[in-house]
Design a protein around this motif. Structure first.
Motif, PDB file in Angstrom:
ATOM      1  N   TRP A   1       2.292   8.794  17.731  1.00 16.54           N
ATOM      2  CA  TRP A   1       3.315  10.053  17.303  1.00 16.54           C
ATOM      3  C   TRP A   1       2.672  11.171  17.101  1.00 16.54           C
ATOM      4  CZ3 TRP A   1       6.804   6.592  14.079  1.00 16.54           C
ATOM      5  CH2 TRP A   1       7.426   5.569  14.854  1.00 16.54           C
TER       6      TRP A   1
ATOM      7  N   HIS B   1       3.961 -12.127   3.033  1.00 10.63           N
ATOM      8  CA  HIS B   1       3.707 -13.567   3.262  1.00 10.63           C
ATOM      9  C   HIS B   1       2.093 -13.761   2.729  1.00 10.63           C
ATOM     10  CE1 HIS B   1       1.458 -11.787   6.768  1.00 10.63           C
ATOM     11  NE2 HIS B   1       2.561 -11.577   7.219  1.00 10.63           N
TER      12      HIS B   1
ATOM     13  N   TYR C   1      -2.770 -19.572   6.047  1.00  8.87           N
ATOM     14  CA  TYR C   1      -3.234 -20.485   4.875  1.00  8.87           C
ATOM     15  C   TYR C   1      -2.298 -21.401   4.747  1.00  8.87           C
ATOM     16  CZ  TYR C   1       0.376 -17.530   2.295  1.00  8.87           C
ATOM     17  OH  TYR C   1       1.469 -17.000   1.679  1.00  8.87           O
TER      18      TYR C   1
ATOM     19  N   THR D   1       8.112  -4.818   1.770  1.00 11.66           N
ATOM     20  CA  THR D   1       7.389  -5.857   2.150  1.00 11.66           C
ATOM     21  C   THR D   1       7.500  -6.690   3.366  1.00 11.66           C
ATOM     22  OG1 THR D   1       8.531  -7.631   1.057  1.00 11.66           O
ATOM     23  CG2 THR D   1       7.306  -6.510  -0.597  1.00 11.66           C
TER      24      THR D   1
ATOM     25  N   VAL E   1       0.918  -1.285  -0.068  1.00  9.55           N
ATOM     26  CA  VAL E   1       0.044   0.129   0.107  1.00  9.55           C
ATOM     27  C   VAL E   1       0.897   1.225  -0.023  1.00  9.55           C
ATOM     28  CG1 VAL E   1      -1.623   1.491   1.308  1.00  9.55           C
ATOM     29  CG2 VAL E   1      -1.975  -1.048   0.967  1.00  9.55           C
TER      30      VAL E   1
ATOM     31  N   ALA F   1      14.014   3.119   9.849  1.00 13.84           N
ATOM     32  CA  ALA F   1      12.994   3.052  10.720  1.00 13.84           C
ATOM     33  C   ALA F   1      12.459   4.483  11.357  1.00 13.84           C
ATOM     34  CB  ALA F   1      13.349   2.344  12.005  1.00 13.84           C
TER      35      ALA F   1
ATOM     36  N   GLY G   1       6.169  -6.256   6.263  1.00 18.65           N
ATOM     37  CA  GLY G   1       4.992  -6.268   7.325  1.00 18.65           C
ATOM     38  C   GLY G   1       4.215  -7.621   6.971  1.00 18.65           C
TER      39      GLY G   1
ATOM     40  N   PRO H   1       0.467 -11.781  10.708  1.00 20.34           N
ATOM     41  CA  PRO H   1      -0.487 -10.497  11.200  1.00 20.34           C
ATOM     42  C   PRO H   1      -1.194  -9.850  10.238  1.00 20.34           C
ATOM     43  CG  PRO H   1       1.813  -9.999  11.414  1.00 20.34           C
ATOM     44  CD  PRO H   1       1.922 -11.349  10.578  1.00 20.34           C
TER      45      PRO H   1
ATOM     46  N   GLY I   1       0.680  -0.218   8.056  1.00 19.64           N
ATOM     47  CA  GLY I   1       0.072  -1.571   8.253  1.00 19.64           C
ATOM     48  C   GLY I   1      -0.384  -1.798   9.556  1.00 19.64           C
TER      49      GLY I   1
ATOM     50  N   THR J   1      -6.776  -5.128   5.191  1.00 19.23           N
ATOM     51  CA  THR J   1      -7.131  -6.735   5.295  1.00 19.23           C
ATOM     52  C   THR J   1      -6.945  -7.384   4.088  1.00 19.23           C
ATOM     53  OG1 THR J   1      -9.376  -6.787   5.025  1.00 19.23           O
ATOM     54  CG2 THR J   1      -8.622  -6.098   7.258  1.00 19.23           C
TER      55      THR J   1
HETATM   56  C1  LIG Z   1      -1.545 -15.035   5.928  1.00 19.14           C
HETATM   57  C2  LIG Z   1      -2.064 -13.726   5.127  1.00 19.14           C
HETATM   58  C3  LIG Z   1      -2.685 -14.028   3.776  1.00 19.14           C
HETATM   59  C4  LIG Z   1      -3.113 -12.666   3.439  1.00 19.14           C
HETATM   60  N1  LIG Z   1      -3.728 -12.830   1.844  1.00 19.14           N
HETATM   61  C5  LIG Z   1      -4.065 -11.694   0.926  1.00 19.14           C
HETATM   62  C6  LIG Z   1      -4.630 -11.855  -0.099  1.00 19.14           C
HETATM   63  O1  LIG Z   1      -4.443 -12.859  -0.694  1.00 19.14           O
HETATM   64  N2  LIG Z   1      -5.118 -10.979  -0.823  1.00 19.14           N
HETATM   65  C7  LIG Z   1      -4.923  -9.514  -0.112  1.00 19.14           C
HETATM   66  O2  LIG Z   1      -5.312  -8.758  -0.813  1.00 19.14           O
HETATM   67  N3  LIG Z   1      -4.620  -9.511   1.080  1.00 19.14           N
HETATM   68  C8  LIG Z   1      -3.916 -10.398   1.697  1.00 19.14           C
HETATM   69  N4  LIG Z   1      -3.544 -10.531   2.993  1.00 19.14           N
HETATM   70  C9  LIG Z   1      -3.548  -9.128   3.491  1.00 19.14           C
HETATM   71  C10 LIG Z   1      -2.422  -8.305   3.172  1.00 19.14           C
HETATM   72  O3  LIG Z   1      -1.177  -9.023   3.285  1.00 19.14           O
HETATM   73  C11 LIG Z   1      -2.274  -6.873   3.559  1.00 19.14           C
HETATM   74  O4  LIG Z   1      -3.583  -6.232   3.698  1.00 19.14           O
HETATM   75  C12 LIG Z   1      -1.325  -6.188   3.037  1.00 19.14           C
HETATM   76  O5  LIG Z   1       0.108  -6.694   2.954  1.00 19.14           O
HETATM   77  C13 LIG Z   1      -0.985  -4.808   3.743  1.00 19.14           C
HETATM   78  O6  LIG Z   1      -0.209  -3.966   2.979  1.00 19.14           O
HETATM   79  P1  LIG Z   1       0.328  -2.529   3.889  1.00 19.14           P
HETATM   80  O7  LIG Z   1       1.471  -1.910   2.798  1.00 19.14           O
HETATM   81  O8  LIG Z   1      -0.824  -1.861   4.141  1.00 19.14           O
HETATM   82  O9  LIG Z   1       1.067  -3.055   5.147  1.00 19.14           O
HETATM   83  P2  LIG Z   1       2.428  -4.003   5.290  1.00 19.14           P
HETATM   84  O10 LIG Z   1       2.729  -4.940   4.353  1.00 19.14           O
HETATM   85  O11 LIG Z   1       2.384  -4.464   6.732  1.00 19.14           O
HETATM   86  O12 LIG Z   1       3.666  -2.837   5.360  1.00 19.14           O
HETATM   87  C14 LIG Z   1       3.782  -1.804   6.301  1.00 19.14           C
HETATM   88  C15 LIG Z   1       5.148  -1.519   6.214  1.00 19.14           C
HETATM   89  O13 LIG Z   1       5.377  -0.444   7.205  1.00 19.14           O
HETATM   90  C16 LIG Z   1       6.854  -0.775   7.561  1.00 19.14           C
HETATM   91  N5  LIG Z   1       7.001  -0.122   8.998  1.00 19.14           N
HETATM   92  C17 LIG Z   1       6.241  -0.214  10.114  1.00 19.14           C
HETATM   93  N6  LIG Z   1       6.304   0.918  11.245  1.00 19.14           N
HETATM   94  C18 LIG Z   1       7.242   1.611  10.342  1.00 19.14           C
HETATM   95  C19 LIG Z   1       8.338   2.557  11.106  1.00 19.14           C
HETATM   96  N7  LIG Z   1       8.155   3.060  12.361  1.00 19.14           N
HETATM   97  N8  LIG Z   1       9.276   2.940  10.329  1.00 19.14           N
HETATM   98  C20 LIG Z   1       9.470   2.816   8.774  1.00 19.14           C
HETATM   99  N9  LIG Z   1       8.848   1.618   8.274  1.00 19.14           N
HETATM  100  C21 LIG Z   1       7.687   1.048   9.091  1.00 19.14           C
HETATM  101  C22 LIG Z   1       6.797  -2.321   7.891  1.00 19.14           C
HETATM  102  O14 LIG Z   1       8.049  -2.538   8.076  1.00 19.14           O
HETATM  103  C23 LIG Z   1       5.871  -2.698   6.910  1.00 19.14           C
HETATM  104  O15 LIG Z   1       6.935  -3.010   5.750  1.00 19.14           O
HETATM  105  C24 LIG Z   1      -3.174 -11.329   3.688  1.00 19.14           C
HETATM  106  C25 LIG Z   1      -2.503 -11.405   5.179  1.00 19.14           C
HETATM  107  C26 LIG Z   1      -2.121 -12.631   5.791  1.00 19.14           C
HETATM  108  C27 LIG Z   1      -1.391 -12.218   7.122  1.00 19.14           C
END
Ligand SMILES: Cc1cc2nc3c(=O)[nH]c(=O)nc-3n(C[C@H](O)[C@H](O)[C@H](O)COP(=O)(O)OP(=O)(O)OC[C@H]3O[C@@H](n4cnc5c(N)ncnc54)[C@H](O)[C@@H]3O)c2cc1C
Length: 812
Positions: free
Chosen positions: A215, A49, A233, A43, A18, A176, A45, A333, A206, A360
């Motif tokens: 903060w 996976h 899964y 990736t 995202v 970070a 977070g 998570p 995430g 999600t």
């Molecule tokens: C088992 C499983 C299966 C899934 N399958 C699917 C699917 O089939 N289809 C689907 O659409 N979704 C699926 N999801 C959900 C999907 O994984 C998440 O919705 C998606 O990855 C969220 O992306 P994001 O970028 O919002 O968050 P994240 O991928 O969690 O990224 C957030 C990032 O922020 C970084 N971060 C956090 N705090 C800080 C900080 N203080 N400083 C710098 N960086 C920071 C983290 O390191 C992380 O890399 C699944 C989830 C799980 C757990």
């Protein structure tokens, strides 16, 4: 060590799918001076996976828009940025066990059609042709989504990152963010590698979004409403039959058994089975299970026991699955907001800060979410109305306990149907008015509005109040005769409705009136009167509607929808000049709507008010000995007054009103009554998907003054709006009334959509409010409305309301 720039226009915290998509879309919009900070590798977070399933399906119009954008982007992204990706568009088969599920599919198909997608509802006999291995005996049919598929989430993220970098945006990995501060007009983003200053900042962290959100609290922020769930899964060993089939027929479509609550996807020559189990498990939600400092690229231990029922059910559904053993389990998570939708938009309470977190389904939504986020940041408005994902939909009542209870419930019912009369039990009774006991002892079936419990309808002894009774899209149900009787009481006598939790705002300070006046396209009412005011964005689309009481140059009071509490307050304060403040008094008053032709007679014996004062008048008075403000308005479209009083006095006033013959009625009756009157609700009918002229608000626009959106609306007025708001009646009512975003047809052309639908008990017809192509709005035009897949002949009504078009009853 990363070479951090000292300044960026926008800093994004978090490099999952995202956050990176947000960076990509900002760059695409020309905002290339943007920086993404990721504490670990991209990736790390939830993204690394994720299973990577990419459905277009949603029953939310906004979410479907977002997913549709993603899928179209993913098809071309690899070529555009020259980064090959594993993206398989396999299609999907979504199974229905019941006819109500088939109705849900019909509705999604209709919405998909409106968005240009070719979802198909198929019969049981057609399922095998799409998915040969499935047992059919207990099925009702299926939905086929040709655009569904799966993508490698890490490759997707890297492709977006490459595209963003190619346009000039920057990414600092292994950096970070450790805190946030303000310096003048800038944010100071503190990292373990030094500071970066920026104009705007995005929380895209995430499942770690709550920690990052803390903060921002010194700058007006709130605790991010979310919980972290464990989601698993399992991947099976290879299955020879699948390997053979792959060679000739390619990959199977993805199978979702939503009534059993899992998906089953072919993964190489094996399967990936992913359940959303009822016995869901939250993590990091109690003091003995603290949030870890770092969980990058980590998983929870396998917990297959929780999935046992689902594995067995899937093996019975697809016996081929039972041939293979489990090769690997992924338990990671996944963040959940209380309703399971993401937080995407302005950060509540904080200027120049945004959220794109708590996804999600962040893989299938990343593309669209990046576009939406970039629009918020660069334009302050979005192409599609995004209220269902707007962080401001949760207000102060959404505390940790509520967020956790709702997250567990929502996860366990991820694929559940949301029927209009079903009330999900978790997180109930957040905000109770002093009338709660009286309402429930009168039989009220309650529902929450921004946490406030209100009566939906009043049951009688013996009515079936079971959960099962609510599992229907139909109008008929135990509520129906009660709602009919409540509407009749309002039509013929006098009803009383407790509208707890209205949002009440006061804008004060020198020039308060001018400030409100500058934001609205409407003329403010004179002192002593209440009037509706509409607020548009630069495109003339309707951002909100509020009732205005214009007391004095330095004080304006506004009443608005309960759910609009934070949204509307922000609309007023974010643009306020120095010296103007906006205060919220929502919990300091209760409102009782007293309405119907006998309302005057009922009130007369209880009040010293002058009840001959006209429609839209305001007066202070006493009712049942208590000091109140009386507003002469009625959203039911009958003679009526809103009695606004201190909460502590509400029980005495309620007792006096009901003692004098007022009949309690609920929100369901009010909805039916207002639809007959053509009255619009915020985010039901009024949204940023439509302009004020399309919504028929011409008479509320004061063209003599300047206001946001005026240029756009003048141009639209000159050209004539392309579509107009209309009332329709269905010639022969079906079992259900038209839900939101049902298609309107003229022969085989889609010519509009419905926004609200209900049975009109006063007019004896199924009524729909909707948006129709402008050349078809003449009274008497014949069209068809598609209700859960079935088309019903319908007639366009004239511009006046169906009920009391001359407002004689209202003004009586
Ligand atoms: C088992 C499983 C299966 C899934 N399958 C699917 C699917 O089939 N289809 C689907 O659409 N979704 C699926 N999801 C959900 C999907 O994984 C998440 O919705 C998606 O990855 C969220 O992306 P994001 O970028 O919002 O968050 P994240 O991928 O969690 O990224 C957030 C990032 O922020 C970084 N971060 C956090 N705090 C800080 C900080 N203080 N400083 C710098 N960086 C920071 C983290 O390191 C992380 O890399 C699944 C989830 C799980 C757990």
């Amino acid at each position: 060590m990363t070479d951090l720039p000292s300044h960026a226009r926008v800093v994004i915290i978090g490099g999952g799918a995202v956050g990176v998509s947000a960076l990509y879309h900002l760059a695409l919009a020309g905002w290339t001076d943007c920086l993404l900070l990721e504490r670990n590798e991209l990736t790390a977070g939830s993204t690394w996976h994720a299973a990577g399933n990419c459905p277009s399906f949603s029953t939310s119009w906004a979410v479907m828009n977002m997913q549709r954008h993603s899928l179209s982007l993913y098809r071309r992204l690899a070529a555009e940025v020259d980064y090959p990706m594993n993206y398989h568009v396999t299609g999907s088969v979504r199974l229905a066990h019941t006819q109500t599920r088939m109705q849900e599919f019909q509705r999604a198909k209709g919405m998909g059609r409106a968005q240009g997608m070719a979802l198909e509802v198929i019969g049981v006999a057609e399922i095998k042709a799409r998915y040969p291995y499935v047992e059919l005996h207990d099925l009702a049919g299926a939905l086929y989504d040709p655009d569904d598929g799966d993508i490698d989430p890490a490759q997707l993220t890297q492709a977006l990152a490459k595209g963003a970098r190619m346009m000039g945006a920057q990414i600092a990995r292994f950096t970070a963010v450790t805190g946030i501060a303000r310096a003048g007009d800038e944010w100071v983003v503190q990292t373990d590698k030094g500071e970066v200053r920026c104009d705007k900042v995005v929380n895209a962290a995430g499942y770690q979004a709550q920690r990052v959100g803390e903060w921002f609290r010194p700058y007006g922020g709130r605790r991010v409403p979310m919980a972290v769930m464990s989601h698993q899964y399992l991947l099976t060993e290879q299955i020879p039959e699948l390997a053979d089939r792959m060679a000739t027929d390619g990959k199977l479509p993805l199978l979702r058994d939503v009534d059993s609550s899992y998906y089953l996807r072919q993964e190489k020559a094996g399967f990936n089975l992913g359940p959303y189990e009822r016995n869901a498990r939250a993590h990091w939600a109690t003091p003995d299970d603290p949030f870890p400092d770092d969980f990058s690229f980590q998983l929870f231990p396998d917990d297959l026991d929780r999935l046992e029922w689902y594995v067995q059910d899937a093996c019975a559904r697809v016996p081929l699955l039972a041939q293979a053993g489990v090769a690997r389990v992924i338990n990671g998570p996944i963040p959940y907001a209380p309703d399971g939708l993401p937080l995407l938009g302005p950060m509540p309470g904080v200027r120049n800060a945004y959220e794109a977190c708590v996804f999600t389904f962040g893989i299938t939504q990343a593309g669209g979410a990046g576009k939406v986020l970039a629009e918020w940041v660069t334009q302050g408005q979005t192409e599609w109305d995004m209220w269902s994902c707007d962080p401001r939909r949760f207000t102060a009542c959404a505390d940790d306990a509520y967020a956790l209870a709702k997250a567990v419930e929502t996860y366990g019912h991820e694929y559940a149907m949301h029927f209009p009369h079903a009330r999900w039990p978790a997180g109930a009774d957040l905000r109770l008015s002093p009338l709660q006991g009286r309402l429930t002892s009168a039989g009220a079936v309650m529902a929450p509005y921004n946490g406030w419990e209100r009566a939906e309808w009043f049951a009688k002894p013996g009515d079936d109040l079971s959960w099962d009774a609510t599992q229907t899209w139909d109008r008929a149900g135990p509520w129906e005769p009660r709602i009919a009787a409540e509407c009749a009481a309002v039509r013929d006598g006098c009803g009383v409705l407790a509208i707890s939790g209205f949002t009440r705002l006061t804008v004060s300070g020198p020039g308060a009136r001018d400030h409100v006046d500058s934001l609205t396209c409407s003329r403010l009412p004179p002192p002593g009167r209440v009037g509706l005011a509409y607020f548009c964005d630069a495109r003339g689309r309707v951002v909100t509607e509020m009732s205005v009481m214009n007391d004095a140059p330095d004080r304006v009071r506004l009443i608005t929808a309960s759910v609009a509490q934070w949204h509307d307050a922000e609309h007023l304060w974010r643009q306020a000049p120095p010296g103007i403040s906006v205060t919220d008094h929502s919990d300091q008053a209760e409102c009782l709507l007293v309405t119907g032709p006998q309302a005057r007679a009922v009130l007369a014996g209880l009040t010293d008010a002058d009840l001959s004062r006209p429609w839209l008048s305001i007066q202070s008075a006493r009712v049942a000995g208590c000091g109140v403000t009386l507003l002469r308005v009625s959203f039911a479209g009958e003679l009526g007054w809103e009695v606004h009083c201190p909460p502590a006095d509400a029980p005495a006033i309620w007792d006096a009103l009901t003692g004098a013959g007022a009949v309690p009625f609920g929100m369901a009756a009010l909805n039916a009554l207002r639809i007959e009157k053509g009255y619009k609700t915020w985010k039901g009918d009024l949204s940023t998907d439509y302009t004020a002229l399309e919504l028929g608000l011409d008479r509320f626009i004061d063209w003599a003054k300047d206001f946001p959106g005026k240029t756009a609306l003048l141009a639209e007025r000159a050209a004539g709006p392309a579509r107009r708001f209309v009332t329709l009646t269905l010639d022969a009512p079906g079992a259900a009334d038209a839900p939101y975003m049902s298609n309107i047809w003229l022969d085989d052309a889609r010519v509009g959509e419905t926004l609200s639908g209900a049975w009109g008990y006063r007019v004896g017809a199924s009524v729909a409010l909707g948006m129709l192509r402008a050349d078809l709005v003449a009274a008497g035009t014949r069209v068809a409305v598609e209700v859960f897949g079935e088309r019903f002949a319908a007639t366009v009504q004239g511009q006046g309301a169906l009920w009391d078009p001359l407002n004689l009853r209202l003004r009586g």
